[in-house]
Design a protein around this motif. Sequence first.
Motif, PDB file in Angstrom:
ATOM      1  N   PRO A  40       0.795  -1.239   0.000  1.00 33.80           N
ATOM      2  CA  PRO A  40       0.000   0.000   0.000  1.00 33.80           C
ATOM      3  C   PRO A  40       0.829   1.293   0.000  1.00 33.80           C
ATOM      4  O   PRO A  40       0.516   2.226  -0.747  1.00 33.80           O
ATOM      5  N   MET A  41       1.861   1.366   0.798  1.00 36.22           N
ATOM      6  CA  MET A  41       2.648   2.602   0.848  1.00 36.22           C
ATOM      7  C   MET A  41       3.365   2.842  -0.482  1.00 36.22           C
ATOM      8  O   MET A  41       3.467   4.000  -0.925  1.00 36.22           O
ATOM      9  N   ALA A  42       3.816   1.784  -1.126  1.00 37.14           N
ATOM     10  CA  ALA A  42       4.464   1.938  -2.430  1.00 37.14           C
ATOM     11  C   ALA A  42       3.468   2.437  -3.477  1.00 37.14           C
ATOM     12  O   ALA A  42       3.824   3.233  -4.347  1.00 37.14           O
ATOM     13  N   VAL A  43       2.225   1.979  -3.401  1.00 41.39           N
ATOM     14  CA  VAL A  43       1.183   2.466  -4.318  1.00 41.39           C
ATOM     15  C   VAL A  43       0.994   3.962  -4.111  1.00 41.39           C
ATOM     16  O   VAL A  43       0.932   4.734  -5.070  1.00 41.39           O
ATOM     17  N   LEU A  44       0.921   4.381  -2.853  1.00 39.67           N
ATOM     18  CA  LEU A  44       0.737   5.807  -2.553  1.00 39.67           C
ATOM     19  C   LEU A  44       1.918   6.666  -2.984  1.00 39.67           C
ATOM     20  O   LEU A  44       1.769   7.875  -3.185  1.00 39.67           O
ATOM     21  N   CYS A  45       3.080   6.059  -3.146  1.00 40.22           N
ATOM     22  CA  CYS A  45       4.277   6.800  -3.559  1.00 40.22           C
ATOM     23  C   CYS A  45       4.375   6.969  -5.077  1.00 40.22           C
ATOM     24  O   CYS A  45       5.286   7.635  -5.561  1.00 40.22           O
ATOM     25  N   GLU A  46       3.446   6.389  -5.812  1.00 41.23           N
ATOM     26  CA  GLU A  46       3.444   6.540  -7.273  1.00 41.23           C
ATOM     27  C   GLU A  46       2.852   7.903  -7.631  1.00 41.23           C
ATOM     28  O   GLU A  46       1.725   8.213  -7.234  1.00 41.23           O
ATOM     29  N   PRO A  47       3.573   8.721  -8.392  1.00 37.90           N
ATOM     30  CA  PRO A  47       3.034  10.032  -8.785  1.00 37.90           C
ATOM     31  C   PRO A  47       1.680   9.929  -9.496  1.00 37.90           C
ATOM     32  O   PRO A  47       0.799  10.761  -9.270  1.00 37.90           O
ATOM     33  N   ALA A  48       1.497   8.913 -10.329  1.00 36.82           N
ATOM     34  CA  ALA A  48       0.234   8.768 -11.047  1.00 36.82           C
ATOM     35  C   ALA A  48      -0.920   8.529 -10.076  1.00 36.82           C
ATOM     36  O   ALA A  48      -2.039   9.019 -10.286  1.00 36.82           O
ATOM     37  N   VAL A  49      -0.676   7.797  -9.010  1.00 35.25           N
ATOM     38  CA  VAL A  49      -1.715   7.532  -8.010  1.00 35.25           C
ATOM     39  C   VAL A  49      -2.041   8.824  -7.256  1.00 35.25           C
ATOM     40  O   VAL A  49      -3.212   9.098  -6.966  1.00 35.25           O
ATOM     41  N   GLN A  50      -1.034   9.617  -6.979  1.00 32.53           N
ATOM     42  CA  GLN A  50      -1.284  10.909  -6.333  1.00 32.53           C
ATOM     43  C   GLN A  50      -2.104  11.822  -7.248  1.00 32.53           C
ATOM     44  O   GLN A  50      -2.967  12.556  -6.777  1.00 32.53           O
ATOM     45  N   ASP A  51      -1.843  11.744  -8.567  1.00 31.32           N
ATOM     46  CA  ASP A  51      -2.657  12.511  -9.519  1.00 31.32           C
ATOM     47  C   ASP A  51      -4.118  12.078  -9.450  1.00 31.32           C
ATOM     48  O   ASP A  51      -5.026  12.912  -9.467  1.00 31.32           O
ATOM     49  N   LEU A  52      -4.347  10.760  -9.378  1.00 35.35           N
ATOM     50  CA  LEU A  52      -5.711  10.240  -9.289  1.00 35.35           C
ATOM     51  C   LEU A  52      -6.378  10.698  -7.999  1.00 35.35           C
ATOM     52  O   LEU A  52      -7.526  11.159  -8.017  1.00 35.35           O
ATOM     53  N   ALA A  53      -5.680  10.585  -6.898  1.00 33.98           N
ATOM     54  CA  ALA A  53      -6.238  10.996  -5.608  1.00 33.98           C
ATOM     55  C   ALA A  53      -6.607  12.475  -5.627  1.00 33.98           C
ATOM     56  O   ALA A  53      -7.688  12.876  -5.175  1.00 33.98           O
TER      57      ALA A  53
END
Length: 164
Positions: A40-53
């Motif tokens: 989970p923390m690695a997913v949150l560290c993805e810039p693309a995931v931060q863009d989605l959030a």
Amino acid sequence: MSDDGKTPGAVALGWWSTHIGARDSAAARALAARLRRAAPMAVLCEPAVQDLARALGIGPGRSGEIVRLAGLLAELREHDGATLARRLGGAEPVLSNLRFQRLMRAEGEELTALLRRAITMADRRCNVAALANDLLHWEAARPRWCFHYFGADAPKDELKETIE
């Protein structure tokens, strides 16, 4: 709704199409692979995931939702008109009734694992926007999934009918 008036499903579909859906792109395949396998923390560290959030207006208090959403969207290979529940059920279901019932009762990590398996059983394709919207509003989506699984349209909310 997001700041620009788009539904969460539309935002997620646009994100998926740009970042993961382009399967001919090595970058899209690599991101999808990382999201499927990451903690989970690695997913949150993805810039693309931060863009989605950010596009969905999801903050740290709902980080588990964005991790689940990104990981499950990474499982999809193709956008289809049918919802995941319709692809799983119908006259000749690919997911047995007992497994579907288990999916409907599941929560937390078990829910994520069962949804991942369900996506695979549906040939990794469904309506991306509908799935994203359902994942973000899971409790409200469960009854609709039951109707869709059995091939029926969910009853419309009487209040909505009087407004429309």
